[in-house]
Design an enzyme around this catalytic site. Structure first.
Site, mmCIF file in Angstrom:
data_model
loop_
_atom_site.group_PDB
_atom_site.id
_atom_site.type_symbol
_atom_site.label_atom_id
_atom_site.label_comp_id
_atom_site.label_asym_id
_atom_site.label_seq_id
_atom_site.Cartn_x
_atom_site.Cartn_y
_atom_site.Cartn_z
ATOM 1 N N LYS A 129 1.471 4.191 -2.961
ATOM 2 C CA LYS A 129 1.397 5.645 -2.738
ATOM 3 C C LYS A 129 2.678 6.328 -3.227
ATOM 4 O O LYS A 129 2.634 7.421 -3.801
ATOM 5 C CB LYS A 129 1.155 5.936 -1.258
ATOM 6 C CG LYS A 129 -0.266 5.531 -0.841
ATOM 7 C CD LYS A 129 -0.435 5.485 0.665
ATOM 8 C CE LYS A 129 -1.857 5.107 1.025
ATOM 9 N NZ LYS A 129 -2.009 4.697 2.422
ATOM 10 N N ASP A 153 0.838 -1.204 0.000
ATOM 11 C CA ASP A 153 0.000 0.000 0.000
ATOM 12 C C ASP A 153 0.875 1.258 0.000
ATOM 13 O O ASP A 153 0.608 2.213 -0.737
ATOM 14 C CB ASP A 153 -0.925 -0.043 1.230
ATOM 15 C CG ASP A 153 -1.792 1.182 1.315
ATOM 16 O OD1 ASP A 153 -2.718 1.300 0.490
ATOM 17 O OD2 ASP A 153 -1.530 2.057 2.178
HETATM 18 N N1 LIG Z 1 -4.917 1.249 4.306
HETATM 19 C C1 LIG Z 1 -4.501 2.543 4.021
HETATM 20 C C2 LIG Z 1 -5.674 3.446 3.891
HETATM 21 C C3 LIG Z 1 -5.271 4.798 3.418
HETATM 22 O O1 LIG Z 1 -4.889 4.757 2.101
HETATM 23 C C4 LIG Z 1 -3.638 3.041 5.129
HETATM 24 O O2 LIG Z 1 -3.604 2.394 6.156
HETATM 25 O O3 LIG Z 1 -2.974 4.042 4.968
#
Ligand SMILES: N[C@@H](CCO)C(=O)O
Ligand SMILES: NC(=O)c1ccc[n+]([C@@H]2O[C@H](COP(=O)([O-])OP(=O)(O)OC[C@H]3O[C@@H](n4cnc5c(N)ncnc54)[C@H](O)[C@@H]3O)[C@@H](O)[C@H]2O)c1
Ligand code: NA
Length: 917
Positions: A777, A773
């Site tokens: 980003k 994740d």
């Molecule tokens: N799962 C992601 C949600 C936000 O994008 C986080 O914990 O940052």
């Protein structure tokens, strides 16, 4: 100012009898005492000059009046009169229909409305109590068909009025009303008996019987007003209103005679409040009659004109005149103003306005008619007047309303033998007239090869037969090729005075119909240009009406929204929309309509907007099987709303793969889903190129830092020419939460479960723990900064133990995670021993064109060590922010903040589309 003498002053007795102090000037006094304000040219000029001196300037058009050829008398215009006369010296006419007079309580409310405003003299016209007119006609019907039960029916009428009177009145008033009622009913009994014996009722007998409904309702109201001590006279309009038949069951007022009688009446019974009977009148020979259909409105208009009223108010049970039938168009709005011609056109088209006939008497004197809701006094109502103001001055305001007529047939008479042959049209329409059919619209193209017209479907067989007979020879000889009948048609009409001489209005209308894929069969527009009429298939009519109406009446920033994935974020967004939609509509004219919600198994669709107060229940009860293609079609096929947006709240790669096609279709896309922007580079570049080349928008602020302004900050820096050197920070709300709260008191797996419970994690928490994740980003920000990186280019330190990476589900992973708690406890205490904390960070290094994601240790006094909750912290080091980076910090995950970020993107879209700031 004696110069303003009057042509027909009210008898002195009337003036003397008036109670309230009037305006001091003798001019006002003189003018106010007349029913009709006709001044000689010299008188007018004298008055004009004097008034100019005393009141300052008058409107220019008054001076223009003075330049008219010397007339024996110059009528003072209504609007001028309003300047001459204080409001209190003029009459206002109020008409209360059957619904307003339906019960004793309502009659009392009418009295309260009348008494509530003592600023002007009032003439109140009332209809019979609701249903009474029908009951009265029924009495006549029964009697003339020799049905004995008319006596019982008469008893019911009696009982109804007696009960109402007992509720409303008391003492002497009640006694005298009841004695009148008794005497009327016994007269009626005798008359109905005569009708019964004769087996026939003449029109005047019938009118006499029927008119009693108005006599009783008006008397009750008059007593109710008097009860409060206000002086009030009761008028039986049969004494004053004289009418003559005008054919096809209609009557015309005899204004001269009525005016004479009205003055005579007034000299006998002056008062500042008069309650009068609607609907009834008499002939010149004093035989009772009625004003036929919509009679009470007509009474109000005629009397309004006779007394040169300031205004005629028609009280009813709706807020005013709508821009379209609200049963068909839920977005229909109440029109604040209408011109007489517009009201006229609309009533013709069956809009529930006034009968055209009722407008004529007031129209000639420019007396405004106001439609008001007696049950909602706050609603401003609709004013029908001479030339209403253009409320917002733009092209759209040219069309005031849309109306439809169903059950029509088109008749098309076609042939080469018609061109240049005088008399063809006359022959066609005389044949139509001979069968008594009503022609609703006519269209003939200038090539003269065909004439087409619309008639009610039930009349078309006779019309067609008559035309075949009339043109038998022409058809046989081939001069006419056909008389064709097309059934199942409807008319859609756009009405608006300002369409006249405004270019572009019809283009908007036809464009709306074209976009809704509606075939137009015939078109008519008279050269008055008040009305554009199109004939279409009946089954297309409501869709056409909605498409046309929305184009002219909806806010330009109406957004039809489709939500994909009503999970944690999607569901929270729906609730936020529910709470905020009305405020946005009211304050910013942003109209957000969720017309579709789809999950992975079911979807809920609506043409005009889902009721968000119960979207969850509806999605369970009224949903259909989910299908993303039909879902998108539903949105793109909707022709009511000008703008469409899909909000992808899933974490699904396949949903994200559709964005390009949706944008191509002109559907805007908003998403917190990172899959598209962190997926294959070539697809991403294609998507961004399309976004840049079109006016269709794609926003994804919530993909990084949830609701925090990360993408928009980066965009702002780049677009203003700053150079990004490095972006570094804690990008995972989940990992931030875990390391902020993993303090040695609880096992690591418990803290992970908490983060999941709090809604910070991805649907599968391994996406967070694996660093994927964060890597996504980093990729999103890197690409936004101009780097061409793929996800595998980012080295990631995964926190998912290798043995758990292959778990078949997120649940299994969560169950097995505690096995690794000891490992985590060790790593944490090692760091603590060095006075450090663990933090999971991501870096975009634009100088070296690379990115990375790793677990690092930071000293306790480092800013990254100061975070709490699900905080993200992102530091932008740029050419401008070199010594001290620009830092954005705050909760970077969670339902409310993320949904809020998506909502912000929706509003950003609305503002790109022209919403006010
Ligand atoms: N799962 C992601 C949600 C936000 O994008 C986080 O914990 O940052
Ligand atoms: N939770 C957060 O704090 C947060 C923060 C920023 C971004 N996001 C992103 O928001 C998105 C949603 O996260 P969530 O926490 O609401 O997840 P969730 O699992 O609660 O909701 C996703 C919903 O999408 C539905 N869905 C899945 N595939 C679908 C498909 N093909 N068609 C229709 N529906 C489908 C699922 O049934 C579920 O209802 C994810 O992309 C996530 O990365 C979440
Ligand atoms: Na953000």
């Amino acid at each position: 100012m004696q110069g303003l003498a009057v042509a027909s002053p009210l008898p002195p007795a009337a003036a003397a009898a008036r109670r309230r102090p009037r305006a001091s000037s003798s001019t006002r006094e003189a003018v106010s005492q007349c029913w009709k304000y006709e001044l000689s040219r010299d008188q007018y000029l004298g008055g004009f000059l004097r008034i100019s001196q005393s009141q300052g300037s008058l409107h220019r058009h008054r001076s223009t009046n003075l330049l008219r050829p010397a007339a024996a008398a110059i009528s003072v215009e209504q609007d001028e009169l309003n300047t001459y006369l204080p409001k209190g010296d003029m009459w206002s006419v109020h008409k209360f229909g059957g619904t307003c007079m339906g019960t004793p309580q309502r009659i009392q409310s009418v009295a309260d409305i009348v008494l509530g405003d003592s600023s002007e003299r009032k003439l109140i016209i009332v209809s019979a109590m609701s249903k009474v007119t029908d009951m009265m006609y029924n009495l006549v019907q029964k009697a003339q068909s020799r049905d004995d039960s008319y006596t019982i029916a008469l008893e019911e009428v009696f009982e109804k009025h007696m009960a109402a009177a007992k509720d409303l009145l008391d003492g002497e008033d009640l006694a005298s009303f009841l004695s009148q009622l008794h005497s009327d009913v016994s007269n009626l009994r005798a008359m109905l008996r005569a009708i019964y014996i004769a087996g026939h009722a003449t029109e005047s007998f019938s009118d006499f019987v029927v008119g009693h409904g108005e006599l009783w309702s008006s008397q009750m109201l008059s007593y109710a007003i008097k009860k409060s001590g206000a002086p009030c006279s009761w008028m039986d309009t049969r004494e004053v209103l004289v009418v003559k038949p005008s054919g096809s069951n209609q009557v015309d007022p005899d204004c001269l005679e009525s005016e004479k009688r009205l003055q005579k009446w007034f000299s006998r019974q002056p008062a500042d409040i008069i309650v009068a009977t609607g609907f009834i009148a008499s002939t010149a020979e004093n035989i009772p009659t009625t004003l036929k259909r919509d009679g009470s409105d007509f009474s109000a208009a005629i009397i309004g004109s006779l007394v040169r009223a300031r205004q005629v108010t028609i009280w009813t049970d709706v807020d005013g005149v709508f821009s379209a039938d609200p049963r068909k168009v839920s977005e229909a709005v109440i029109l604040r103003t209408l011109s007489y011609q517009e009201a006229w056109e609309m009533s013709y088209f069956g809009a529930n306005v006034l009968h055209p006939r009722t407008i004529i008497p007031v129209m000639k004197d420019n007396i405004p008619i106001v439609i008001k809701n007696m049950f909602n006094l706050c609603a401003p109502g609709t004013m029908i007047c001479k030339q209403p103001a253009n409320e917002n001055g733009d092209l759209d305001a040219c069309v005031k309303s849309f109306a439809t007529i169903d059950n029509l047939a088109l008749v098309n008479v076609e042939g080469t033998g018609m061109a240049g042959v005088p008399g063809t049209a006359s022959a066609i329409f005389s044949a139509v007239k001979d069968v008594g059919a009503n022609v609703i619209m006519i269209s003939q193209a200038s090539s003269e090869h065909s004439v087409c017209f619309a008639v009610p479907e039930k009349e078309v067989a006779a019309v067609s037969a008559a035309l075949h007979v009339r043109f038998r020879e022409a058809l046989a000889a081939g001069r006419l090729s056909k008389v064709e009948v097309i059934k199942g048609c409807s008319i859609l009409a756009a009405v608006g005075l300002r369409m006249a001489s405004t270019p572009g209005v019809s283009a908007i209308l036809f464009d709306a119909l074209a976009k809704a894929n509606i075939n137009v069969r015939a078109i008519a527009q008279g050269c008055s240009e008040y009305n554009i009429t199109v004939v279409l298939k009946q089954e297309d009519c409501v869709r056409a009406l909605r498409a046309a109406h929305s184009r002219f009446f909806l806010s330009k920033t109406t957004l039809a929204v489709g939500i994909i994935g009503p999970g944690l974020i999607g569901g929270t967004l729906l609730n936020q929309l529910k709470d905020q939609a009305a405020v946005l509509k009211e304050n910013m004219n942003i109209d957000l309509r969720v017309i579709g919600i789809t999950g992975s198994s079911t979807m809920l669709l609506s043409d005009t907007g889902i009721d968000l107060t119960q979207w969850k229940q509806l999605l369970q009860k009224e949903a259909e099987p989910a299908n993303i293609d039909s879902f998108v079609h539903h949105l793109s096929d909707n022709h009511i709303f000008p703008n469409k947006v899909l909000v992808d709240c899933t974490a699904d790669t396949s949903v994200a793969s559709h964005y390009y096609d949706w944008l191509k279709k002109g559907i805007h896309v908003i998403t917190p889903n990172k899959k598209a922007n962190s997926g294959p580079l070539d697809r991403y570049l294609k998507l961004r190129t399309l976004q840049r080349a079109s006016y269709t928008h794609y926003f994804y602020e919530a993909t990084v830092g949830a609701g925090l302004p990360i993408i928009s900050t980066l965009r702002g820096l780049l677009e203003t020419g700053d150079k990004i050197l490095r972006i570094e920070g804690i990008f995972s709300g989940t990992l931030s939460y875990i390391f902020n709260n993993f303090e040695g008191t609880r096992p690591f797996s418990d803290v992970v479960a908490e983060a999941k419970e709090a809604g910070y994690t991805e649907p599968d928490p391994r996406d967070d723990l694996s660093g994927t994740d964060v890597a996504r980003k980093v990729i999103i920000l890197a690409r936004e900064s101009g780097l061409r990186l793929e996800l595998p280019d980012i080295p990631v330190k995964s926190l998912v133990p290798e043995t758990l990476a292959s778990c078949s589900s997120a649940d299994e992973f969560m169950q097995k995670l505690p096995t690794f708690d000891e490992d985590w406890a060790r790593q944490r205490s090692d760091a603590e021993a060095a006075d450090e904390v663990l933090r999971y960070v991501g870096v975009v290094d634009t100088v070296n064109k690379k990115g990375q994601v790793e677990l690092r240790r930071y000293k306790r006094d480092h800013p990254f060590a100061q975070l709490s909750g699900s905080d993200n912290i992102i530091a932008f080091t740029t050419s401008r922010y070199k010594e001290q980076p620009l830092i954005v910090r705050g909760p970077g995950a969670g339902a409310e903040v993320t949904a809020g970020g998506v909502f912000c993107d929706l509003l950003r879209l609305a503002s790109y589309l022209g919403a006010p700031s």
